[in-house]
Design an enzyme around this catalytic site. Structure first.
Site, PDB file in Angstrom:
ATOM      1  N   GLU A   1     -32.637 -12.236 -28.718  1.00 12.72           N
ATOM      2  CA  GLU A   1     -33.146 -12.305 -27.339  1.00 12.72           C
ATOM      3  C   GLU A   1     -32.194 -13.172 -26.531  1.00 12.72           C
ATOM      4  O   GLU A   1     -31.951 -14.321 -26.892  1.00 12.72           O
ATOM      5  CB  GLU A   1     -34.559 -12.898 -27.259  1.00 12.72           C
ATOM      6  CG  GLU A   1     -35.662 -11.986 -27.742  1.00 12.72           C
ATOM      7  CD  GLU A   1     -37.056 -12.546 -27.453  1.00 12.72           C
ATOM      8  OE1 GLU A   1     -37.236 -13.203 -26.393  1.00 12.72           O
ATOM      9  OE2 GLU A   1     -37.957 -12.328 -28.285  1.00 12.72           O
TER      10      GLU A   1
ATOM     11  N   GLU B   1     -40.300 -16.032 -33.016  1.00 11.34           N
ATOM     12  CA  GLU B   1     -40.490 -17.327 -32.351  1.00 11.34           C
ATOM     13  C   GLU B   1     -41.644 -18.153 -32.921  1.00 11.34           C
ATOM     14  O   GLU B   1     -42.390 -18.799 -32.181  1.00 11.34           O
ATOM     15  CB  GLU B   1     -40.679 -17.120 -30.846  1.00 11.34           C
ATOM     16  CG  GLU B   1     -39.420 -16.657 -30.155  1.00 11.34           C
ATOM     17  CD  GLU B   1     -39.527 -16.635 -28.629  1.00 11.34           C
ATOM     18  OE1 GLU B   1     -40.610 -16.945 -28.087  1.00 11.34           O
ATOM     19  OE2 GLU B   1     -38.517 -16.315 -27.987  1.00 11.34           O
TER      20      GLU B   1
END
Length: 510
Positions: free
Chosen positions: A292, A173
């Site tokens: 995710e 991320e």
């Protein structure tokens, strides 16, 4: 009564079921590791401190690959802190989740736990505060047979044979301002390119995942993927995706249709990756690692659940985002799994986040029991039965109106055909809050001789759509779905309102 007609044809398939889409995620966050999978002194703990009650539930759930050790955590993590004698490992502050990390559990422990759980490892490296050197050194430590400083150090730490980790995430991320070491797309793309190249100099047979967008709502979504892959296309095999969903302002119908956003997200990333491929005149395709995804009730930024905003003191393994999942959440999880499976030609890795306690299908209490959340069941059955070929599904369904996504099919479905075992498996959800749905499934080229199994998860007697499973009581699970039959090649069933179901058929090809 609502209606849906679904058509399946033996000759219309998407591809092989990618078994890695039934993956999970273990992060050093909250109680996922400590008092989750690892708790020395627990009544069920084995000689290595692993909770065997949790292990048995993990095996039942059936994850195939587990991403580790993060997540936001990895962007400030030194892998060396988690190896060597436990009593000599340093205690560190984890800025991602404002906790104290003891490092009592690290790479060796996770590898041994994974072998007991029967799962593949997906290792993430720190490209937030560290870079190329640490990445290549971790690969040498983990995978090189011996005769070098780092591979011999692994042997000194008790593991003679290489870990042979094939699957690696190049950070986490890093498009997000919340991330330690946040970068622009150009900064990250160049770093991923060079880290991947250096890692493959040590072990050429690695599979590498580049960081994609943290959600489709990110302002850089689309341009991030294009820029990153313009740099790193030759070095990587996958681009990642992350997505979390929640019911907002009581808008249950939009929440139940969030897999439409998943469809859009996947198809947009695939289109972007293929545009880079065309521009570069590359032969290989970049596939998707949806590493995710889940339902996550993200609360206000002033609560303990959010990184950088925790007001309390530094603690070890505090309770973080331990959402209790209800019937509605379980149905949504089933539809998200359907979306992943329907895109299984390009989404070949996926990881539900996380495995235990932290927005997880499995819950546990310190020195106490472990149990299945409602979301455990769709994952467990799909992991068990989704094998062979993914069948294309033609759906003619009544619609449900949503504020966010317009009209959505009332009945959501995915299906697989396992020729080896003579089985078709259907995974169906009724998004309707009030009405049951009559469903017909036309089977072309698939001679169904009987129903092996038909189960449904719906609102339990005496409950409502907000019913959850708790330490004291687990009323939500799978029960037999009655009235399922086959008539002249057509499967007929009725889905209760707000439900997820699995139907397994005995079939032969005709």
């Amino acid at each position: 009564m609502s209606h849906a007609r679904i058509t399946l044809d033996r000759d219309f398939t998407i591809g092989e079921v990618p078994r890695r889409i039934f993956g999970s995620f273990v992060e050093h966050m909250g109680r996922c590791v400590y008092t989750g999978i690892y708790e020395p002194g627990h009544p069920s703990a084995d000689e290595e401190g692993f909770r065997t009650d949790v292990l048995e539930l993990v095996k039942e759930m059936g994850p195939t690959v587990i991403r580790y050790p993060g997540g936001n955590f990895v962007s400030g993590y030194n892998w060396e802190d988690g190896v060597g004698p436990v009593e000599q490992r340093p205690r560190r502050l984890d800025g991602a989740w404002h906790t104290v990390e003891s490092n009592a559990f690290g790479l060796h422990e996770f590898v041994r736990w994974s072998k007991k759980a029967g799962t593949e490892i997906m290792e993430a490296i720190n490209l937030g505060t560290r870079g190329v050197d640490a990445a290549r050194e971790l690969v040498e430590y983990a995978n090189h047979p011996g005769g070098t400083y780092l591979s011999d150090l692994r042997k000194q730490h008790g593991t003679a044979e290489p870990f042979d980790i094939r699957l690696w995430c190049l950070g986490n991320e890093l498009d997000g301002p919340w991330q330690i070491g946040h970068k622009t797309a150009d900064e990250y793309g160049r770093l991923a390119q060079e880290a991947g190249k250096a890692m493959r100099f040590v072990d050429p047979d690695l599979e590498l995942v580049a960081v994609g967008s943290s959600s489709s709502a990110m302002p850089t979504f689309g341009s991030w993927e294009h820029t990153v892959l313009s740099h790193a296309y030759d070095e990587v095999d996958y681009i990642s995706m992350h997505a979390y969903y929640q019911e907002e302002d009581g808008d249950a119908q939009s929440f139940l249709a969030t897999s439409l956003d998943t469809d859009y997200f996947i198809e947009s990333v695939v289109a972007t990756a293929d545009a880079v491929r065309a521009k570069r005149k590359a032969k290989k395709f970049i596939n998707i690692s949806f590493d995710e995804w889940n339902v996550w009730y993200q609360r206000g930024l002033d609560t303990d659940d959010q990184p950088h905003k925790v007001s309390k003191g530094w603690r070890e393994y505090p309770r973080l985002i331990e959402d209790e999942y209800n019937v509605t959440d379980a149905v949504v999880v089933g539809t998200l799994l359907n979306s992943l499976l329907r895109h299984g030609d390009r989404v070949t890795i996926a990881n539900q986040a996380q495995l235990v306690n932290v927005i997880a299908p499995i819950r546990s209490e310190e020195n106490g029991p472990a149990w299945r959340q409602t979301s455990f069941w769709p994952f467990a059955r799909m992991s068990e039965l989704a094998r062979g070929q993914i069948l294309r599904v033609a759906v003619d369904s009544d619609k449900v109106a949503t504020k966010k996504f317009g009209d959505a099919d009332l009945v959501d479905v995915s299906a697989t055909w396992d020729e080896e075992h003579g089985r078709v498996a259907l995974f169906l959800a009724n998004r309707g809050l009030d009405d049951a749905a009559d469903v017909e499934v036309v089977l072309r080229g698939l001679g169904a001789s009987g129903v092996r199994r038909a189960e449904v998860l719906d609102i339990p007697k005496g409950g409502d759509r907000f019913t959850t499973n708790t330490e004291q009581s687990q009323p939500v699970g799978l029960r037999p779905l009655d009235g399922v039959g086959i008539d002249e090649g057509v499967l007929k069933l009725t889905l209760p309102a707000l439900s997820w179901a699995v139907v397994e058929l005995d079939v032969s090809t005709v």
